[in-house]
Design a protein around this motif. Structure first.
Motif, PDB file in Angstrom:
ATOM      1  N   ASP A 135      42.163  45.412  29.384  1.00  0.00           N
ATOM      2  CA  ASP A 135      42.017  45.036  30.821  1.00  0.00           C
ATOM      3  C   ASP A 135      41.376  46.192  31.713  1.00  0.00           C
ATOM      4  OD1 ASP A 135      44.468  46.364  30.016  1.00  0.00           O
ATOM      5  OD2 ASP A 135      45.255  45.645  31.996  1.00  0.00           O
ATOM      6  N   ASP A 136      41.320  47.285  31.013  1.00  0.00           N
ATOM      7  CA  ASP A 136      40.890  48.314  32.058  1.00  0.00           C
ATOM      8  C   ASP A 136      39.456  48.390  32.493  1.00  0.00           C
ATOM      9  OD1 ASP A 136      40.659  50.668  33.434  1.00  0.00           O
ATOM     10  OD2 ASP A 136      41.235  52.075  31.851  1.00  0.00           O
ATOM     11  N   ILE A 137      39.043  47.696  33.419  1.00  0.00           N
ATOM     12  CA  ILE A 137      37.550  47.554  33.662  1.00  0.00           C
ATOM     13  C   ILE A 137      36.936  48.755  34.119  1.00  0.00           C
ATOM     14  CG2 ILE A 137      38.040  45.099  34.237  1.00  0.00           C
ATOM     15  CD1 ILE A 137      37.637  46.203  37.380  1.00  0.00           C
ATOM     16  N   ALA A 138      37.486  50.006  34.049  1.00  0.00           N
ATOM     17  CA  ALA A 138      37.058  51.126  34.610  1.00  0.00           C
ATOM     18  C   ALA A 138      35.966  51.699  33.536  1.00  0.00           C
ATOM     19  CB  ALA A 138      38.025  52.429  34.760  1.00  0.00           C
ATOM     20  N   VAL A 139      36.053  51.135  32.322  1.00  0.00           N
ATOM     21  CA  VAL A 139      35.285  51.485  31.077  1.00  0.00           C
ATOM     22  C   VAL A 139      34.280  50.425  31.103  1.00  0.00           C
ATOM     23  CG1 VAL A 139      35.147  51.972  28.597  1.00  0.00           C
ATOM     24  CG2 VAL A 139      37.311  52.573  29.726  1.00  0.00           C
ATOM     25  N   GLU A 140      33.170  50.942  30.814  1.00  0.00           N
ATOM     26  CA  GLU A 140      31.858  49.983  30.858  1.00  0.00           C
ATOM     27  C   GLU A 140      31.666  48.901  29.870  1.00  0.00           C
ATOM     28  OE1 GLU A 140      28.632  52.114  33.211  1.00  0.00           O
ATOM     29  OE2 GLU A 140      27.436  50.660  32.103  1.00  0.00           O
ATOM     30  N   ALA A 149      48.013  48.182  32.368  1.00  0.00           N
ATOM     31  CA  ALA A 149      49.396  47.362  32.913  1.00  0.00           C
ATOM     32  C   ALA A 149      49.325  45.919  32.653  1.00  0.00           C
ATOM     33  CB  ALA A 149      49.477  47.759  34.361  1.00  0.00           C
ATOM     34  N   GLY A 150      48.049  45.419  32.539  1.00  0.00           N
ATOM     35  CA  GLY A 150      47.833  44.031  32.506  1.00  0.00           C
ATOM     36  C   GLY A 150      48.559  43.716  31.081  1.00  0.00           C
ATOM     37  N   THR A 151      48.774  44.472  30.217  1.00  0.00           N
ATOM     38  CA  THR A 151      49.211  43.945  28.962  1.00  0.00           C
ATOM     39  C   THR A 151      50.737  43.213  29.340  1.00  0.00           C
ATOM     40  OG1 THR A 151      48.388  45.903  28.053  1.00  0.00           O
ATOM     41  CG2 THR A 151      50.112  44.644  26.647  1.00  0.00           C
ATOM     42  N   VAL A 152      51.264  43.699  30.296  1.00  0.00           N
ATOM     43  CA  VAL A 152      52.762  43.266  30.791  1.00  0.00           C
ATOM     44  C   VAL A 152      52.438  41.520  30.839  1.00  0.00           C
ATOM     45  CG1 VAL A 152      54.664  43.260  32.219  1.00  0.00           C
ATOM     46  CG2 VAL A 152      53.475  45.225  31.281  1.00  0.00           C
ATOM     47  N   LEU A 153      51.388  41.210  31.460  1.00  0.00           N
ATOM     48  CA  LEU A 153      51.407  39.695  31.748  1.00  0.00           C
ATOM     49  C   LEU A 153      51.007  39.120  30.491  1.00  0.00           C
ATOM     50  CD1 LEU A 153      49.089  40.108  34.955  1.00  0.00           C
ATOM     51  CD2 LEU A 153      51.744  39.503  34.825  1.00  0.00           C
ATOM     52  N   VAL A 154      50.387  39.665  29.466  1.00  0.00           N
ATOM     53  CA  VAL A 154      49.974  39.003  28.233  1.00  0.00           C
ATOM     54  C   VAL A 154      51.524  38.491  27.608  1.00  0.00           C
ATOM     55  CG1 VAL A 154      48.997  38.997  26.120  1.00  0.00           C
ATOM     56  CG2 VAL A 154      47.917  40.060  27.882  1.00  0.00           C
ATOM     57  N   HIS A 155      52.360  39.712  27.564  1.00  0.00           N
ATOM     58  CA  HIS A 155      53.762  39.642  27.176  1.00  0.00           C
ATOM     59  C   HIS A 155      54.314  38.327  27.655  1.00  0.00           C
ATOM     60  CE1 HIS A 155      53.640  44.203  26.334  1.00  0.00           C
ATOM     61  NE2 HIS A 155      52.944  43.665  25.461  1.00  0.00           N
ATOM     62  N   LYS A 156      54.386  38.443  28.982  1.00  0.00           N
ATOM     63  CA  LYS A 156      55.116  37.432  29.613  1.00  0.00           C
ATOM     64  C   LYS A 156      54.654  36.032  29.432  1.00  0.00           C
ATOM     65  CE  LYS A 156      57.223  40.456  33.244  1.00  0.00           C
ATOM     66  NZ  LYS A 156      58.445  40.142  33.495  1.00  0.00           N
TER      67      LYS A 156
END
Ligand SMILES: Nc1ncnc2c1ncn2[C@@H]1O[C@H](COP(=O)(O)OP(=O)(O)O)[C@@H](O)[C@H]1O
Ligand SMILES: Nc1ncnc2c1ncn2[C@@H]1O[C@H](COP(=O)(O)OP(=O)(O)O)[C@@H](O)[C@H]1O
Ligand SMILES: [Mg+2]
Ligand SMILES: [Mg+2]
Ligand SMILES: [Mg+2]
Ligand SMILES: [Mg+2]
Lengths: 318, 206, 318, 206
Positions: A135-140, A149-156
């Motif tokens: 989810d980390d869009i800072a990497v091209e 942190a977006g991983t938490v939404l996948v869990h939920k």
């Protein structure tokens, strides 16, 4: 390094003992393993959900064990991904015969260790599938993007769906659907110190911030003079909305995550501006989460995650 | 020359000594373009592997190296754990049941190891990783008598060449251009591993 | 001072806007006031429960608004107690005619401002009562003891009881009963910086910790060389158990509170030792809470709170 | 002499100027034995009170001071807000309907103010608080012609004496013995308040 620890080598073991003792009504530890498991796992007929990674991101991942979330969490050393045998134990502990889904943050170490664990499981006839969160869009380059942190939404979301009886294949599809609509970007003000090394992970000048850092303090896109909270919120939001192509009329979940030592007060100040901008752009906030969901020891900073919802996803947002 | 079970044991023990001695240095290298844990990971893993070797009563090289592989896999963690672990595991497969290895047999194991690293890491050499030591060392051994050779000079030279590479894999890749002018930590630990092999062989000769 | 803020003078206003926006399904802001109110308040027939104090202790107090907890929270400037007119508005907003209970942390400013608010309410015919929490046992004289993290347990227990229909007098008695069995002690490693001042609240050497600090960094009992987590846990626990006379056979709630920048990992390490010692002493842990419940901006440190239960209190522990 | 509505207004305006000018210093004093917000609290409160005065069309001293009291109560916060607020509120009660005060009438208001602080703060003088300026200043005014007197010297001297006291009330009390050798911030702001009164009276004479 000022920390409430005993021996730096024992921090993970002692943390797990503390967690297991504090939450014995909800989870149990697999004896001898750095694995915490939902107390009533395996649930008959339910696909197991396992995640994990290096420690130091608490409450991730053990804090997400429970109904509508994970069945087990595997803890590696601080900022170091866990070994395959640990992950394999977690898989065995939660498999009810319906297979196990592994949610992995995209770091080489995590991916390889989970791969090996999946091979071990396959050798014992346990079906697994792996979904890697990037989810980390800072990497091209998309395939190199880190899991944050977006991983938490996948869990939920996947956790909720599994409770309703999805099978492994359906769960994989749902998880991919979530990750394809998920984006995050972080910004850091000061580093954290891994107990074993005793030295800060990076250095920033007193008036500098770094945009796009990862959850272990990996380098971001740019260092610049520190900006007011409103400008920070706008920059994070603009980057994430552009990447996800969030626009007029869309529905999103907003997660403002604290990296460790940033007070909740500041997270709400950042959230406020993000919410204002979303409102102005006619993007509606379906659900807001503000707090420390995926921390980085005592790093100062925050990240902003958006999940672009559709009808499928809304069904599983609680 | 023959690589005996004893040489192989000494290899592991010497490698462990080197990892312990260079623990801080390896982590420092990793601090610059990674997350600063490589020395701790390697030291933890090899210490456990060697404890295992000492207790080990297995009388063949395959079992010895497999036991080491399993320990590395479960104790190193991070990216290097599965990579070193897979390398040793693949090699151990080739050495199954043997209590001594010809150069040819040894090389076969090394070939399998390099293959293992490439598959596990989805990587090729040239990407500023441990492969940039393993690949040239393998090629060297394929063409030189391992006993008479200057294995450790070759490993060292390859390790040093990672300084000028741009990282393509692992944490260091996030540093992009900035990774240039730093030595890759995994390349350094691999250099230590092959230096340990050379020393283990030397002792045997003497 | 590295913070995600805009103007230091606006932090409380902007935080409240952020909170109100993020949690609009649960609470609302009183327009023009620094008061957040439970969405469905006032609840017919229910005694209102109001707390508050200086900001900078988030999630206290607005985070405790909801069923089984507060009906309203009043936010002062950072580390500065709120003014009486703000408190008075909160009282008016939650009074259903059954009166309002005010939970106040024992700081001169808070007590005086809540006193004045109570007088204003009385002048308009609203019945109120005030319970002052003095759980910080680091201060010797009982009447001077500060209110700290234990306050959260008063909110929770009294809040639960009020939901079941206690009247104001009964609620006051219950609240006194809770506070009489409640004790906390904090320990700090590094200070926080109030945005308006821009300077750290105190200084500690690199190898020093301060035992007994208050939630604004008020001085404690002793400065000493930093100790291992186990020694810290034991010292906090021994002090609190001695003060409350907790002994063999007793039942307690344990709350290990983070002061701001101390990672959850360390809180669990401290909790672990406290739980071990309680187990050895045959004191049983009825409920555990580990996290940031009453923070102090980005102060590093933690506190340990015990509540000694009896049958009355157990009824209200959820 | 008579204290006119104008003098009273000038008092508030001058006090505000002093609070703004000494904002940082007051907070520094409070940083040493409190929480470092006293200057910010006072500056915020007096600024609001004076904005209010400027808009105020009330023609009697009681209403003027009551309005100031209400603003202080709602804007200062902390411990000093209710204390200064109560002081002004109690005094305003004594001054109700008056558009000028005799020294006697002024003193009555001050007596009520001191009583108010004591009750609100559950404090007595000698405890290193603002009372250690208010009480001696009140006594002084009870026995001296306020116009001819050296009010501000008296206030200053009392403020300075708080340095040697041990704090009994408020945040400073947590410092115990350590509070000694620091000036009490509330005493300092009270000194500024009475200095402002002296200057407002002076201007009137001139
Ligand atoms: N995909 C990969 N292929 C080959 N080698 C890799 C790969 N990823 C990482 N490495 C090696 O692993 C080293 C880092 O190991 P380590 O620091 O222990 O793990 P982590 O990066 O998880 O912290 C790197 O220096 C590099 O040599
Ligand atoms: N109980 C009290 N009685 C009289 N004065 C008090 C009392 N408590 C505090 N003060 C005064 O208030 C001053 C502190 O005010 P301030 O810093 O604005 O509030 P807080 O202590 O809440 O931060 C002290 O210096 C002291 O003079
Ligand atoms: Mg690592
Ligand atoms: Mg590393
Ligand atoms: Mg204050
Ligand atoms: Mg103060």
């Amino acid at each position: 390094m000022k920390k409430f620890i005993n021996n730096p080598e024992d921090v993970v073991e002692e943390m797990l003992e503390g967690m297991a003792a504090a939450h014995s009504d909800e989870l149990r530890r697999l004896p001898g393993w750095n694995v915490l498991v939902r107390k009533d796992a395996p649930l008959p007929g339910k696909v197991g959900l396992v995640s994990g990674g290096g420690s130091g991101h608490e409450p991730a991942h053990a804090g997400y064990i429970g109904e509508n979330m994970l069945d087990a969490a595997v803890a590696g050393e601080v900022f170091t991904s866990p070994a395959p045998d640990q992950i394999f134990e977690a898989i065995k502990a939660v498999d009810s015969g319906s297979g196990v889904l592994l949610i992995v943050k995209n770091f080489s170490g995590d991916v390889m260790n989970f791969d090996m664990a999946a091979e071990m499981a396959a050798a014992e006839g346990i079906e697994t599938a792996q979904v890697v969160v990037k989810d980390d869009i800072a990497v091209e380059r998309k395939e190199d993007r880190r899991g944050t942190a977006g991983t938490v939404l996948v869990h939920k979301i996947v956790g909720t769906a599994l409770e309703e009886g999805l099978n492994l294949q359906e769960a994989v599809e749902l998880a991919h659907h979530v990750t394809s609509r998920l984006g995050s970007m972080g910004i850091s003000l000061s580093p954290s110190t891994v107990p074993a090394s005793g030295k800060p992970g990076f250095t920033l000048a007193d008036d500098e911030m770094e945009l796009g850092t990862g959850i272990h303090g990996e380098p971001g896109m740019e260092r610049k003079k520190i900006q007011p909270a409103d400008a920070v919120a706008e920059e994070l939001l603009d980057n994430v909305t552009a990447e996800l192509d969030v626009k007029n009329g869309d529905d999103v979940i907003v997660l403002v995550n604290g990296q460790g030592s940033t007070p909740l007060m500041e997270l709400y100040i950042v959230y406020r501006k993000a919410a204002q901008l979303l409102f102005e752009r006619n993007i509606s906030i379906h659900k807001s989460m503000v707090g420390e969901y995926m921390s980085s020891l005592e790093m100062a900073g925050c990240s902003l995650t958006l999940l672009k919802l559709d009808d499928t996803l809304k069904k599983y947002v609680t | 020359m023959e690589l005996t079970l004893n040489v192989m044991k000494r290899w592991l023990v010497t490698a462990d000594e080197k990892m312990q001695n260079h623990k801080e240095y390896l982590s420092e290298l990793d601090q610059a373009i990674g997350d600063g844990d490589h020395g701790h990971n390697m030291a933890r893993g090899f210490q456990a592997a060697v404890e295992n070797v000492k207790e080990n009563t297995e009388e063949d090289i395959g079992s010895l190296i497999k036991a080491a592989a399993m320990t590395l896999i479960s104790k190193v963690g991070g990216a290097s754990g599965p990579l070193y672990g897979t390398a040793f595991l693949k090699a151990s497969d080739e050495w199954k049941g043997k209590d001594s290895l010809s150069q040819d047999e040894f090389t076969k194991g090394l070939e399998a190891a390099v293959e293992g690293i490439k598959t596990r890491g989805k990587a090729e050499s040239g990407g500023k990783t441990m492969l940039d030591v393993w690949t040239p060392v393998l090629e060297y051994i394929q063409h030189h008598d391992i006993a008479a050779s200057d294995l450790s000079a070759k490993a060292k030279e390859s390790m040093q060449q990672t300084e000028n590479m741009k990282a393509e894999k692992g944490r260091a890749s996030y540093y992009g251009e900035e990774s240039i002018s730093h030595t890759d930590p995994g390349a350094y630990s691999s250099y230590l591993l092959f230096e340990a092999l050379a020393e283990a062989l030397d002792k045997e000769e003497a």
